[in-house]
Scaffold this motif. Structure first.
Motif, PDB file in Angstrom:
ATOM      1  N   ALA A 109       3.855   2.237   2.422  1.00 54.90           N
ATOM      2  CA  ALA A 109       4.722   3.403   2.245  1.00 54.90           C
ATOM      3  C   ALA A 109       3.859   4.639   2.441  1.00 54.90           C
ATOM      4  O   ALA A 109       2.684   4.651   2.068  1.00 54.90           O
ATOM      5  CB  ALA A 109       5.340   3.399   0.848  1.00 54.90           C
ATOM      6  N   ARG A 110       4.444   5.688   3.002  1.00 51.50           N
ATOM      7  CA  ARG A 110       3.690   6.898   3.329  1.00 51.50           C
ATOM      8  C   ARG A 110       3.985   8.088   2.414  1.00 51.50           C
ATOM      9  O   ARG A 110       3.431   9.161   2.593  1.00 51.50           O
ATOM     10  CB  ARG A 110       3.959   7.299   4.780  1.00 51.50           C
ATOM     11  N   SER A 111       4.868   7.916   1.429  1.00 50.82           N
ATOM     12  CA  SER A 111       5.189   8.994   0.484  1.00 50.82           C
ATOM     13  C   SER A 111       5.528   8.362  -0.866  1.00 50.82           C
ATOM     14  O   SER A 111       5.738   7.148  -0.960  1.00 50.82           O
ATOM     15  CB  SER A 111       6.392   9.805   0.978  1.00 50.82           C
ATOM     16  N   SER A 112       5.592   9.185  -1.896  1.00 53.73           N
ATOM     17  CA  SER A 112       5.932   8.647  -3.218  1.00 53.73           C
ATOM     18  C   SER A 112       7.355   8.092  -3.233  1.00 53.73           C
ATOM     19  O   SER A 112       7.609   7.055  -3.844  1.00 53.73           O
ATOM     20  CB  SER A 112       5.759   9.710  -4.299  1.00 53.73           C
ATOM     21  N   GLY A 113       8.276   8.750  -2.542  1.00 57.08           N
ATOM     22  CA  GLY A 113       9.655   8.251  -2.482  1.00 57.08           C
ATOM     23  C   GLY A 113       9.732   6.886  -1.816  1.00 57.08           C
ATOM     24  O   GLY A 113      10.412   5.979  -2.309  1.00 57.08           O
ATOM     25  N   GLU A 114       9.019   6.741  -0.693  1.00 53.29           N
ATOM     26  CA  GLU A 114       8.968   5.436  -0.025  1.00 53.29           C
ATOM     27  C   GLU A 114       8.271   4.415  -0.921  1.00 53.29           C
ATOM     28  O   GLU A 114       8.644   3.239  -0.939  1.00 53.29           O
ATOM     29  CB  GLU A 114       8.202   5.537   1.298  1.00 53.29           C
ATOM     30  N   GLY A 115       7.256   4.858  -1.669  1.00 50.38           N
ATOM     31  CA  GLY A 115       6.537   3.959  -2.571  1.00 50.38           C
ATOM     32  C   GLY A 115       7.408   3.436  -3.694  1.00 50.38           C
ATOM     33  O   GLY A 115       7.371   2.254  -4.030  1.00 50.38           O
ATOM     34  N   VAL A 116       8.219   4.316  -4.270  1.00 50.46           N
ATOM     35  CA  VAL A 116       9.150   3.885  -5.327  1.00 50.46           C
ATOM     36  C   VAL A 116      10.126   2.861  -4.762  1.00 50.46           C
ATOM     37  O   VAL A 116      10.367   1.809  -5.364  1.00 50.46           O
ATOM     38  CB  VAL A 116       9.898   5.106  -5.927  1.00 50.46           C
ATOM     39  N   LYS A 117      10.666   3.122  -3.584  1.00 49.02           N
ATOM     40  CA  LYS A 117      11.598   2.176  -2.956  1.00 49.02           C
ATOM     41  C   LYS A 117      10.907   0.852  -2.651  1.00 49.02           C
ATOM     42  O   LYS A 117      11.468  -0.218  -2.879  1.00 49.02           O
ATOM     43  CB  LYS A 117      12.187   2.768  -1.686  1.00 49.02           C
ATOM     44  N   LEU A 118       9.681   0.910  -2.153  1.00 52.64           N
ATOM     45  CA  LEU A 118       8.924  -0.301  -1.848  1.00 52.64           C
ATOM     46  C   LEU A 118       8.754  -1.164  -3.097  1.00 52.64           C
ATOM     47  O   LEU A 118       8.981  -2.377  -3.059  1.00 52.64           O
ATOM     48  CB  LEU A 118       7.555   0.088  -1.270  1.00 52.64           C
ATOM     49  N   LEU A 119       8.383  -0.545  -4.202  1.00 53.57           N
ATOM     50  CA  LEU A 119       8.236  -1.306  -5.446  1.00 53.57           C
ATOM     51  C   LEU A 119       9.579  -1.846  -5.930  1.00 53.57           C
ATOM     52  O   LEU A 119       9.664  -2.979  -6.406  1.00 53.57           O
ATOM     53  CB  LEU A 119       7.586  -0.452  -6.523  1.00 53.57           C
ATOM     54  N   GLY A 158       0.821  -1.199   0.000  1.00 56.70           N
ATOM     55  CA  GLY A 158       0.000   0.000   0.000  1.00 56.70           C
ATOM     56  C   GLY A 158       0.854   1.247   0.000  1.00 56.70           C
ATOM     57  O   GLY A 158       1.910   1.284   0.629  1.00 56.70           O
ATOM     58  N   ILE A 159       0.377   2.261  -0.711  1.00 57.04           N
ATOM     59  CA  ILE A 159       1.037   3.565  -0.696  1.00 57.04           C
ATOM     60  C   ILE A 159      -0.044   4.587  -0.388  1.00 57.04           C
ATOM     61  O   ILE A 159      -0.921   4.858  -1.216  1.00 57.04           O
ATOM     62  CB  ILE A 159       1.751   3.864  -2.033  1.00 57.04           C
ATOM     63  N   ASP A 160      -0.012   5.103   0.832  1.00 56.21           N
ATOM     64  CA  ASP A 160      -1.051   6.007   1.331  1.00 56.21           C
ATOM     65  C   ASP A 160      -0.469   6.791   2.497  1.00 56.21           C
ATOM     66  O   ASP A 160       0.153   6.204   3.374  1.00 56.21           O
ATOM     67  CB  ASP A 160      -2.264   5.190   1.778  1.00 56.21           C
ATOM     68  N   ASP A 161      -0.677   8.096   2.513  1.00 48.43           N
ATOM     69  CA  ASP A 161      -0.091   8.918   3.575  1.00 48.43           C
ATOM     70  C   ASP A 161      -0.834   8.839   4.897  1.00 48.43           C
ATOM     71  O   ASP A 161      -0.236   9.062   5.944  1.00 48.43           O
ATOM     72  CB  ASP A 161       0.019  10.379   3.128  1.00 48.43           C
ATOM     73  N   LEU A 162      -2.124   8.490   4.896  1.00 47.85           N
ATOM     74  CA  LEU A 162      -2.902   8.547   6.128  1.00 47.85           C
ATOM     75  C   LEU A 162      -3.572   7.237   6.555  1.00 47.85           C
ATOM     76  O   LEU A 162      -3.563   6.901   7.732  1.00 47.85           O
ATOM     77  CB  LEU A 162      -4.009   9.613   6.000  1.00 47.85           C
ATOM     78  N   ARG A 163      -4.181   6.539   5.619  1.00 48.04           N
ATOM     79  CA  ARG A 163      -4.970   5.365   5.972  1.00 48.04           C
ATOM     80  C   ARG A 163      -4.086   4.255   6.531  1.00 48.04           C
ATOM     81  O   ARG A 163      -2.987   4.023   6.046  1.00 48.04           O
ATOM     82  CB  ARG A 163      -5.723   4.845   4.747  1.00 48.04           C
ATOM     83  N   PRO A 164      -4.602   3.507   7.509  1.00 50.38           N
ATOM     84  CA  PRO A 164      -3.789   2.432   8.093  1.00 50.38           C
ATOM     85  C   PRO A 164      -3.617   1.216   7.176  1.00 50.38           C
ATOM     86  O   PRO A 164      -2.601   0.546   7.236  1.00 50.38           O
ATOM     87  CB  PRO A 164      -4.548   2.053   9.369  1.00 50.38           C
ATOM     88  N   LEU A 165      -4.577   0.910   6.311  1.00 44.56           N
ATOM     89  CA  LEU A 165      -4.512  -0.247   5.413  1.00 44.56           C
ATOM     90  C   LEU A 165      -3.997  -1.503   6.137  1.00 44.56           C
ATOM     91  O   LEU A 165      -2.954  -2.064   5.777  1.00 44.56           O
ATOM     92  CB  LEU A 165      -3.637   0.052   4.190  1.00 44.56           C
TER      93      LEU A 165
END
Length: 112
Positions: free
Chosen positions: A28-38, A14-21
């Protein structure tokens, strides 16, 4: 008697700044973290990828979408079962759905 190998747990990112999912494997909580996660999951199958468009401040999911598009353009798309777009921003969500559908990712709008 032969011992059965365990069924692997699904990979749900999941890539979302607020929701717990809470159902996700990693978030990941930001686009940078999301890119790294992928990038960390580049060579594995991702069962589900949950994307929010607006990630706080000026940040959005677009760098992640660009990564997915470039991978498909280069003939090596990420292996993802379904991408769920769950943004409260209808225009941003539709942009993500259209962009990723164009590159043959299986994309659905979802509500969280």
């Amino acid at each position: 008697m032969k011992e059965e190998s365990p069924v692997p747990s699904p990979v749900i990112l999941g890539i979302d700044d607020l929701r717990p999912l809470p159902w996700t494997t990693r978030i990941a909580r930001s686009s940078g973290e999301g890119v790294k996660l992928l990038q960390d999951h580049r060579d594995s199958f991702i069962d589900e990828l949950w994307l929010d468009h607006d990630l706080g401040g000026d940040d959005s999911i677009l760098p992640v979408v660009t990564l997915l598009e470039e991978a498909a353009f280069n003939g090596r798309p990420f292996r993802i079962g379904t991408v769920f777009v769950h943004s409260a921003n209808p225009i941003g969500a539709e942009t993500v759905v259209r962009s990723l559908t164009r590159w043959n990712y299986q994309v659905r709008r979802a509500t969280v």
